[in-house]
Enzyme design. Structure first.
Site, short mmCIF file in Angstrom:
data_model
loop_
_atom_site.label_atom_id
_atom_site.label_comp_id
_atom_site.label_asym_id
_atom_site.label_seq_id
_atom_site.Cartn_x
_atom_site.Cartn_y
_atom_site.Cartn_z
N ASP A 101 47.21 36.28 33.90
CA ASP A 101 47.73 37.55 34.43
C ASP A 101 48.19 38.49 33.32
OD1 ASP A 101 47.25 36.78 37.04
OD2 ASP A 101 49.22 35.87 37.28
N GLN B 164 45.28 28.49 42.49
CA GLN B 164 45.31 28.76 43.93
C GLN B 164 44.38 27.81 44.67
OE1 GLN B 164 44.54 32.93 44.48
NE2 GLN B 164 46.31 33.55 43.27
N ARG C 189 55.65 29.28 46.56
CA ARG C 189 55.61 27.83 46.83
C ARG C 189 56.93 27.33 47.40
NH1 ARG C 189 51.95 29.15 43.03
NH2 ARG C 189 50.18 27.79 42.57
N ARG D 221 38.63 40.40 47.96
CA ARG D 221 38.68 39.23 47.06
C ARG D 221 38.00 38.00 47.66
NH1 ARG D 221 44.55 38.95 44.54
NH2 ARG D 221 43.47 37.49 43.16
N LYS E 227 40.65 39.68 40.45
CA LYS E 227 42.10 39.77 40.67
C LYS E 227 42.39 40.92 41.63
CE LYS E 227 43.16 36.26 38.20
NZ LYS E 227 43.64 35.07 38.91
N LYS F 247 56.91 34.62 40.57
CA LYS F 247 56.17 34.85 41.82
C LYS F 247 55.51 33.57 42.31
CE LYS F 247 52.83 38.11 41.77
NZ LYS F 247 51.52 37.62 42.22
N GLY G 99 46.78 37.39 46.91
CA GLY G 99 45.81 36.29 46.93
C GLY G 99 46.51 34.94 46.96
N SER H 276 41.44 27.58 38.74
CA SER H 276 42.28 28.34 39.65
C SER H 276 43.37 27.47 40.25
CB SER H 276 41.44 28.94 40.79
OG SER H 276 42.29 29.39 41.82
N ARG I 257 39.99 43.59 37.10
CA ARG I 257 40.98 43.86 36.06
C ARG I 257 40.36 44.01 34.68
NH1 ARG I 257 46.12 40.13 37.15
NH2 ARG I 257 46.94 41.68 38.61
C1 S3P Z 1 48.53 32.01 40.78
C2 S3P Z 1 47.35 31.65 40.19
C3 S3P Z 1 46.50 32.60 39.46
C4 S3P Z 1 47.23 33.88 39.13
C5 S3P Z 1 48.04 34.40 40.27
C6 S3P Z 1 49.07 33.37 40.70
C7 S3P Z 1 49.28 30.98 41.53
O1 S3P Z 1 45.37 32.93 40.27
O2 S3P Z 1 46.33 34.87 38.70
O3 S3P Z 1 48.72 35.58 39.94
O4 S3P Z 1 50.48 31.21 41.82
O5 S3P Z 1 48.71 29.92 41.80
P1 S3P Z 1 44.04 32.00 40.29
O6 S3P Z 1 44.38 30.71 40.88
O7 S3P Z 1 43.07 32.75 41.15
O8 S3P Z 1 43.60 31.93 38.85
#
Ligand code: S3P
Length: 443
Positions: free
Chosen positions: A326, A176, A32, A128, A353, A27, A100, A174, A357
């Protein structure tokens, strides 16, 4: 937004699970690949894309921002990009559904372009926290033009006309947040630097390099990294082959471990060390997981052979959390079938999350007769080698709670039901059918 009909599903004790299969594409890389394809100057081909709802929503957002995104076969997609800073103002709000990752990464990409876009999502995503990305993006020159009270969606973001490169230490581990800053940094002149105290998944860095950007990573402190990107590159289209998602592989993998007599092979699973904390932990618990045909395709990949194994409780250090963030719900299921106590430390991030969670995982176990506790940010599961079952699990719009509960039901004394399996389609379309094809009794 339309709401899909609720889909209750139950899993019953099954015999051994056997077979060889490939779980859907990763995913994180799928999101990306679409975003970098859209920011490249020209056409990018993607193979093995996860066609789950989360990723499809990112594809729609890329289209709304001006890229051409076309499905040319199963998992085969072509993206005609607009170049760095080339996004156009979308006509309507971008709806990221449950995701997210899609939302926060695209916020970063928009922040580095002189356009305005509205970001929205489903009831779970609207709860979130978005401040964690808005804070650094505002420092780079983006503006919150509307919404955003309490840092929640819907939010209208105006990207910077002249984005400012920054050095940013992420306050939470994170990928993200790191990725949002780097994506905004693409539009800024000079070097954007992200410092993370604990290394998180590095797919953004790897893909930026793959698309020709100048990006350097150095160690920082004991577990951290310092990542520096030179802004305003031309991203050159480069084909992306998406490996199978280790976070999805986790479900059939644990199902095989806890169902005596099972043997499974999972093909082409990504084994990037920043994603394999679960495999490390399960091995410490006594699991037989072999890596066959290890290869490297820009990401490390292997076929995994799993045999049912007696498991014992372990202490999982907080430093491992980013590499398995995750996977805690499914690890908690494995821990319930182990003998002895498992303590999973430092799970604060689990509270933000797709659901809370930490609470949802504890509740999933408790309603099925498992003794479980939360101590601060730690989750403690008392393993008894077996699970009573018989509970109805509230999934709270969280795909991973739904899949974990169903895996638990395949080995529990009594059936385990989930209130709504519909959200599984966000990350693992075909999960129920696939588990059935291995011998699982789900309906
Ligand atoms: C992800 C980063 C993680 C993860 C999410 C996917 C990503 O989140 O929990 O399922 O693809 O960058 P966080 O960056 O909030 O930890």
């Amino acid at each position: 937004m339309t709401s899909a009909p609720v889909q209750p599903v139950a899993a019953r004790r099954s015999g051994p699970l056997n077979g060889r299969l490939r779980v859907p594409g990763d995913k994180s890389i799928s999101h990306r690949a679409l975003i970098f394809g859209a920011l490249a100057a020209g056409g990018t081909r993607i193979g093995g894309l996860l066609e789950g709802e989360d990723v499809l929503n990112t594809g729609k957002a890329m289209r709304a921002l001006g890229a051409q995104v076309e499905r040319v076969g199963a998992g085969e997609w072509r993206v005609q990009g607009v170049g760095v800073s080339g996004f156009a103002r979308p006509a309507e709000a971008l709806d990221f559904g449950n995701s997210g990752t899609g939302c926060r990464l695209v916020m970063g990409a928009v922040a580095g372009c002189p356009i305005t876009a509205t970001f929205d999502g489903d009831a779970s995503l609207r709860k979130r926290p978005m401040r964690r990305v808005l804070d650094p993006l505002q420092r780079m020159g983006a503006r919150v033009a509307a919404g955003g009270e309490g840092g929640r969606l819907p939010i209208t973001l105006s990207g910077a006309t002249d984005a400012v490169p920054i050095t940013y230490q992420t306050p939470v581990p994170s990928a993200q947040v790191k990725s949002a800053v780097l994506l905004a940094g693409l539009g800024a002149p000079g070097a954007t630097t992200v410092i993370e105290r604990e290394a998180t998944r590095d797919h953004t860095e790897r893909l930026l390099r793959h698309f020709g950007a100048d990006i350097q990573t150095e160690p920082d402190g004991e577990h951290g990294r310092r990542i520096t990107l030179v802004g305003q590159p031309e991203l050159v289209p480069a084909p992306v082959v998406v490996p199978a998602d280790p976070s999805s592989a986790a479900f059939p993998l644990v199902a095989a471990l806890i169902n005596p007599g099972s043997e499974l092979v999972l093909d082409g699973v990504m084994t990037n060390p920043l994603r394999t904390g679960l495999f490390t932990t399960l091995r410490e618990m006594g699991a037989t997981i072999e890596l066959l045909s290890v290869r490297d395709d820009g990401e490390e990949v292997a076929d995994l052979r799993i045999r049912a194994s007696p498991l014992r409780g372990v202490d999982v250090p907080a430093t491992r959390a980013p590499a398995m963030i995750d996977e805690y719900p499914i690890l908690a299921v494995a821990a319930a079938f182990a003998e002895g106590t498992t303590r999973m430390r430092g799970l604060k991030e689990l509270r933000v999350k797709e659901s809370d969670r930490l609470a949802a995982t504890a509740e999933m176990l408790r309603v099925n007769g498992v003794i479980v506790g939360i101590d601060g940010d730690d989750l403690i599961v008392e393993g008894r080698g077996r699970v009573q079952g018989g509970g109805l699990v509230a999934t709270h719009m969280d795909h991973r709670i739904a899949m974990s509960a169903l895996v638990m039901g395949l080995a529990s004394g009594k059936p385990v039901a989930v209130d709504d399996a519909g959200f599984i389609a966000t990350s693992f379309p075909g999960f129920v059918e696939l588990m059935r094809s291995l011998g699982g009794d789900l309906s």
